[in-house]
Design an enzyme around this catalytic site. Structure first.
Site, PDB file in Angstrom:
ATOM      1  NE  ARG A 102      -3.781   0.607   2.101  1.00 66.02           N
ATOM      2  CZ  ARG A 102      -4.980   0.668   2.708  1.00 66.02           C
ATOM      3  NH1 ARG A 102      -5.133   1.422   3.782  1.00 66.02           N
ATOM      4  NH2 ARG A 102      -6.000  -0.012   2.258  1.00 66.02           N
ATOM      5  CG  HIS A 129      -8.408  -0.179  -2.354  1.00 71.07           C
ATOM      6  ND1 HIS A 129      -7.607  -1.257  -2.028  1.00 71.07           N
ATOM      7  CD2 HIS A 129      -9.006   0.203  -1.186  1.00 71.07           C
ATOM      8  CE1 HIS A 129      -7.724  -1.508  -0.726  1.00 71.07           C
ATOM      9  NE2 HIS A 129      -8.564  -0.642  -0.197  1.00 71.07           N
ATOM     10  CD  GLN A 132     -12.900  -1.912   0.065  1.00 69.33           C
ATOM     11  OE1 GLN A 132     -12.082  -1.712   0.938  1.00 69.33           O
ATOM     12  NE2 GLN A 132     -14.105  -2.408   0.320  1.00 69.33           N
ATOM     13  CG  ASP A 218     -13.445   6.376  -0.909  1.00 67.18           C
ATOM     14  OD1 ASP A 218     -13.127   6.264   0.287  1.00 67.18           O
ATOM     15  OD2 ASP A 218     -12.600   6.411  -1.831  1.00 67.18           O
ATOM     16  CB  CYS A 258     -13.918   1.242   0.746  1.00 68.82           C
ATOM     17  SG  CYS A 258     -13.733   3.039   0.821  1.00 68.82           S
ATOM     18  NE  ARG A 287     -10.468  -5.289   1.307  1.00 69.27           N
ATOM     19  CZ  ARG A 287      -9.718  -4.250   1.706  1.00 69.27           C
ATOM     20  NH1 ARG A 287     -10.247  -3.274   2.403  1.00 69.27           N
ATOM     21  NH2 ARG A 287      -8.437  -4.164   1.355  1.00 69.27           N
TER      22      ARG A 287
HETATM   23  N1   CP Z   1     -11.042  -0.128   3.092  1.00 67.97           N
HETATM   24  C1   CP Z   1      -9.756  -0.196   3.456  1.00 67.97           C
HETATM   25  O1   CP Z   1      -8.857  -0.442   2.648  1.00 67.97           O
HETATM   26  O2   CP Z   1      -9.567  -0.005   4.786  1.00 67.97           O
HETATM   27  P1   CP Z   1      -8.180   0.245   5.524  1.00 67.97           P
HETATM   28  O3   CP Z   1      -7.660   1.574   5.018  1.00 67.97           O
HETATM   29  O4   CP Z   1      -8.523   0.273   6.976  1.00 67.97           O
HETATM   30  O5   CP Z   1      -7.244  -0.851   5.169  1.00 67.97           O
HETATM   31  N1  NVA Z   2     -10.041   6.494  -1.139  1.00 71.13           N
HETATM   32  C1  NVA Z   2      -9.659   6.113   0.206  1.00 71.13           C
HETATM   33  C2  NVA Z   2      -9.845   4.646   0.406  1.00 71.13           C
HETATM   34  C3  NVA Z   2      -9.545   4.180   1.798  1.00 71.13           C
HETATM   35  C4  NVA Z   2      -9.707   2.705   1.949  1.00 71.13           C
HETATM   36  C5  NVA Z   2      -8.206   6.506   0.442  1.00 71.13           C
HETATM   37  O1  NVA Z   2      -7.391   6.305  -0.456  1.00 71.13           O
HETATM   38  O2  NVA Z   2      -7.913   7.027   1.508  1.00 71.13           O
END
Ligand code: CP
Ligand code: NVA
Length: 300
Positions: A102, A129, A132, A218, A258, A287
């Site tokens: 990530r 993502h 997700q 989101d 999400c 997930r």
């Molecule tokens: N939805 C998601 O990816 O959550 P986190 O940022 O908590 O991993």
């Molecule tokens: N769009 C959000 C998703 C979090 C899971 C971010 O990137 O922060």
């Protein structure tokens, strides 16, 4: 040959069905299975951004599949002090059997996957993502029994977020109807939709609710975009999913997010906390099952 998952463009429709099948089986048999495809393997989990769901579900998932998870805070790695992504990929390929990452720039994940000789899974970049959205699609399949053009999903808010971009690729892959409702100055990433008549943009959040079976939103301020907070609060304000939006929708429409959610911003508490509407915790649970399926298929 190793296979990576960087975006949903890396997955065919048949492969997606297989991921769903494996995930559903792992879900049914959780806690009652001796399936250990990662036995003797170590999986690196590199995080440059915060995480609750992704980190915990991957860490737990690696363990349940018999492997050893290594949580790596990117800011504490030499990569955080300027070591190149390519050198990091080369080194980690000598130790590990898979990398989950990530980070900010999607191009860094592409470079990591290009150089690494082990599979790489994108656990979120500024642009995509995929993990997700695969879990979201499994959730829709569980609730509706199918995932095709009879399903209409409406995404509200930041039409260019990693979630919106990945939903566009998912709609392209599977054919479900996708309505993106976002302000004119944001729109959505049309170039990802290429020749997909099932993906439409609707600026008016009330019109966008027509016939929707799944609402999705989101946070308005994605990780890495905090300096734009004030402006984002202003432009996305009309796109909150709330009772007014629901009044224009099918009464049985479900709500996906999400997470993390911000009640009073992108969603009202009346939607987020209504068990007739919100299926966000089933979605979050999926997930885990999807990550286990992905790792067993790509790294097992
Ligand atoms: N939805 C998601 O990816 O959550 P986190 O940022 O908590 O991993
Ligand atoms: N769009 C959000 C998703 C979090 C899971 C971010 O990137 O922060």
């Amino acid at each position: 040959m190793k296979k990576d998952l960087l975006t949903l463009r890396d997955v065919t429709r048949d492969e997606l069905e297989n991921i769903f099948e494996v995930a559903a089986k792992l879900k049914r048999e959780r806690g009652n299975s001796d399936y250990r495809p990662l036995a003797g393997k170590s999986i690196g989990l590199i995080f440059a951004k915060s995480s609750t769901r992704t980190r915990v579900s991957f860490e737990v998932g690696v363990g349940e599949l018999g492997g050893r998870p290594l949580y790596l805070d990117q800011s504490k790695m030499q990569m955080g002090r300027g070591e190149t992504v390519a050198d990091t990929a080369n080194v980690l390929s000598r130790y590990l059997h898979g990398i989950v990452i990530r980070t900010f720039a999607h191009s860094d994940v592409e470079e990591l996957a290009r150089v690494a000789t082990i599979p790489v899974i994108n656990a979120l970049t500024d642009e995509f993502h995929p993990c997700q959205i695969i879990a979201d699609m499994l959730t829709i399949k569980e609730y509706s029994g199918k995932l095709d053009k009879s399903i209409r999903v409406a995404f509200y808010g930041d039409g260019r977020s990693n979630i919106a971009n990945s939903l566009v690729l998912a709609a392209k892959l599977t054919g479900f109807e996708l309505v993106i409702s976002s302000p004119e100055e944001v729109g959505y990433s049309k170039e990802l939709a290429e020749d997909a008549p099932n993906i439409v943009w609707e600026k008016d959040p009330i019109k966008a609710a027509d016939g929707v079976s799944y609402f999705y939103t989101d946070g308005w301020v994605s990780m890495g975009f905090e300096t734009e907070r004030e402006e984002r609060m202003r432009i996305f304000r009309p796109y909150q999913i709330n009772d007014k939006v629901y009044a224009a929708a099918r009464p049985d429409a479900k709500f996906l997010h999400c997470l993390p959610a911000h009640r009073g911003e992108e969603v009202s508490a009346s939607v987020m906390d209504n068990p007739q509407r919100s299926i966000v915790f089933d979605e979050a649970e999926n997930r885990l099952h999807v990550h286990k399926a992905l790792m067993s298929l790509l790294m097992g």
